[in-house]
Design a protein around this motif. Structure first.
Motif, short mmCIF file in Angstrom:
data_model
loop_
_atom_site.label_atom_id
_atom_site.label_comp_id
_atom_site.label_asym_id
_atom_site.label_seq_id
_atom_site.Cartn_x
_atom_site.Cartn_y
_atom_site.Cartn_z
N UNK A 166 0.86 -1.19 0.00
CA UNK A 166 0.00 0.00 0.00
C UNK A 166 0.89 1.24 0.00
N UNK A 167 0.89 1.99 -1.10
CA UNK A 167 1.79 3.14 -1.22
C UNK A 167 1.32 4.35 -0.43
N UNK A 168 0.08 4.33 0.08
CA UNK A 168 -0.39 5.44 0.91
C UNK A 168 0.01 5.24 2.37
N UNK A 169 -0.10 4.02 2.85
CA UNK A 169 0.28 3.74 4.24
C UNK A 169 1.69 3.21 4.35
N UNK A 170 2.33 2.95 3.18
CA UNK A 170 3.71 2.43 3.14
C UNK A 170 3.83 1.16 3.98
N UNK A 171 2.91 0.25 3.73
CA UNK A 171 2.90 -1.00 4.49
C UNK A 171 2.53 -2.15 3.57
N UNK A 172 2.78 -3.36 4.03
CA UNK A 172 2.42 -4.56 3.29
C UNK A 172 0.99 -4.95 3.65
N UNK A 173 0.14 -5.01 2.64
CA UNK A 173 -1.23 -5.47 2.85
C UNK A 173 -1.24 -6.97 3.09
N UNK A 174 -0.42 -7.68 2.32
CA UNK A 174 -0.33 -9.13 2.41
C UNK A 174 1.02 -9.57 1.88
N UNK A 175 1.61 -10.60 2.48
CA UNK A 175 2.91 -11.10 2.03
C UNK A 175 2.99 -12.60 2.30
N UNK A 176 3.53 -13.32 1.32
CA UNK A 176 3.69 -14.77 1.44
C UNK A 176 5.09 -15.18 1.02
N UNK A 177 5.49 -16.35 1.49
CA UNK A 177 6.81 -16.89 1.18
C UNK A 177 6.64 -18.31 0.65
N UNK A 178 7.44 -18.68 -0.35
CA UNK A 178 7.35 -20.01 -0.95
C UNK A 178 8.20 -21.00 -0.16
N UNK A 179 7.55 -21.99 0.42
CA UNK A 179 8.24 -23.00 1.23
C UNK A 179 7.89 -24.39 0.69
N UNK A 180 8.91 -25.08 0.13
CA UNK A 180 8.73 -26.43 -0.41
C UNK A 180 7.55 -26.50 -1.38
N UNK A 181 7.50 -25.49 -2.25
CA UNK A 181 6.49 -25.47 -3.30
C UNK A 181 5.12 -24.96 -2.89
N UNK A 182 4.98 -24.50 -1.63
CA UNK A 182 3.69 -24.01 -1.15
C UNK A 182 3.83 -22.59 -0.63
N UNK A 183 2.86 -21.74 -1.01
CA UNK A 183 2.87 -20.35 -0.54
C UNK A 183 2.25 -20.28 0.86
N UNK A 184 3.02 -19.74 1.81
CA UNK A 184 2.58 -19.62 3.19
C UNK A 184 2.62 -18.16 3.63
N UNK A 185 1.72 -17.79 4.55
CA UNK A 185 1.74 -16.43 5.08
C UNK A 185 3.08 -16.15 5.74
N UNK A 186 3.60 -14.97 5.51
CA UNK A 186 4.90 -14.60 6.03
C UNK A 186 4.81 -14.19 7.51
#
Length: 234
Positions: A166-186
């Motif tokens: 979010x470029x107005x609040x300068x924050x991450x709305x959502x973020x995930x990381x790829x672990x062993x082929x699966x996207x997980x919440x960071x």
């Protein structure tokens, strides 16, 4: 708009900001609220400077310097609104440790009055390179999306990430990381690390230079994908 409604109206303005030192990090933007009270106060200060032959007048006032991580690191302690006899105004502040200054770009009282009169209550506006004022969403879409962003969380751990910023609040709305082929919440710690890197790479200032998407839609595509996957496995 009635007089009472006008007195309650707020237009948010985003200005460019920078550090006076080439060797020190500084904020990219200074954000402040334009109200009828602020305009009247600036006009009073301009008149005061003129009547007493002052080159400038300073009052305590701090915008929101962003990204906020830079503001916290600098430990800013003396925010001021500086206005000179010509009606030119800018914000400035001083780090607790360091012999440099951070400052916003300069604009005229007439500029903030024009923005206040032109845009509706609640608008977020930004000055373009041609000195025009436009809605922030017209200058730069609010959200930045990456569907695959490699990031080193430490010297030995490189991971693929995907996120919505979010470029107005300068924050991450959502973020995930790829672990062993699966996207997980960071994790929150990893989000902080990633956010610092994204700001250093200019995601809030020059997203067009990065391999990302930009949109004004607040819908996060990754959350939708996760919901579909969970529904399929239920």
């Amino acid at each position: 708009m009635t007089t009472s409604e006008n007195s309650l109206k707020v237009v948010t303005m985003v200005l460019a900001a920078y550090s006076s030192s080439e060797n020190a990090d500084g904020p990219s933007f200074a954000t402040f609220e334009i109200t009828r009270a602020l305009i009247d106060r600036c006009l009073q200060l301009e008149q005061l400077a003129s009547e007493h032959c002052l080159s400038e007048v300073r009052i305590s006032a701090s915008p929101v310097w962003t990204p906020r991580e830079v503001e916290n690191q600098l430990r800013l302690q003396c925010g001021e609104l500086v206005l000179d006899v010509s009606g030119a105004m800018h914000f400035t502040d001083y780090p607790k440790y360091g012999d440099f200054v951070i400052t916003s770009e300069t604009l005229q009282i007439d500029d903030i009055r024009r923005a206040f009169d032109t845009f509706p209550d609640g608008a977020v506006v930004r000055r373009t390179n041609t000195a025009e004022f436009k809605l922030q969403s017209e200058v730069q879409p609010r959200y930045v999306i990456s569907r695959g962003w490699p990031h080193y969380f430490d010297q030995e751990r490189s991971s693929d990430t995907r996120w919505m910023y979010d470029s107005e609040t300068h924050s991450l709305v959502h973020a995930e990381i790829l672990v062993e082929g699966e996207w997980l919440d960071m994790s929150q710690a990893d989000k902080v690390d990633l956010l610092e890197s994204l700001n250093e790479n200019g995601v809030h200032t020059n997203p067009e230079d990065l391999d990302v998407e930009q949109t004004n839609s607040s819908e996060c595509p990754f959350e939708a994908n996760n919901q579909e996957r969970e529904a399929a496995s239920a």
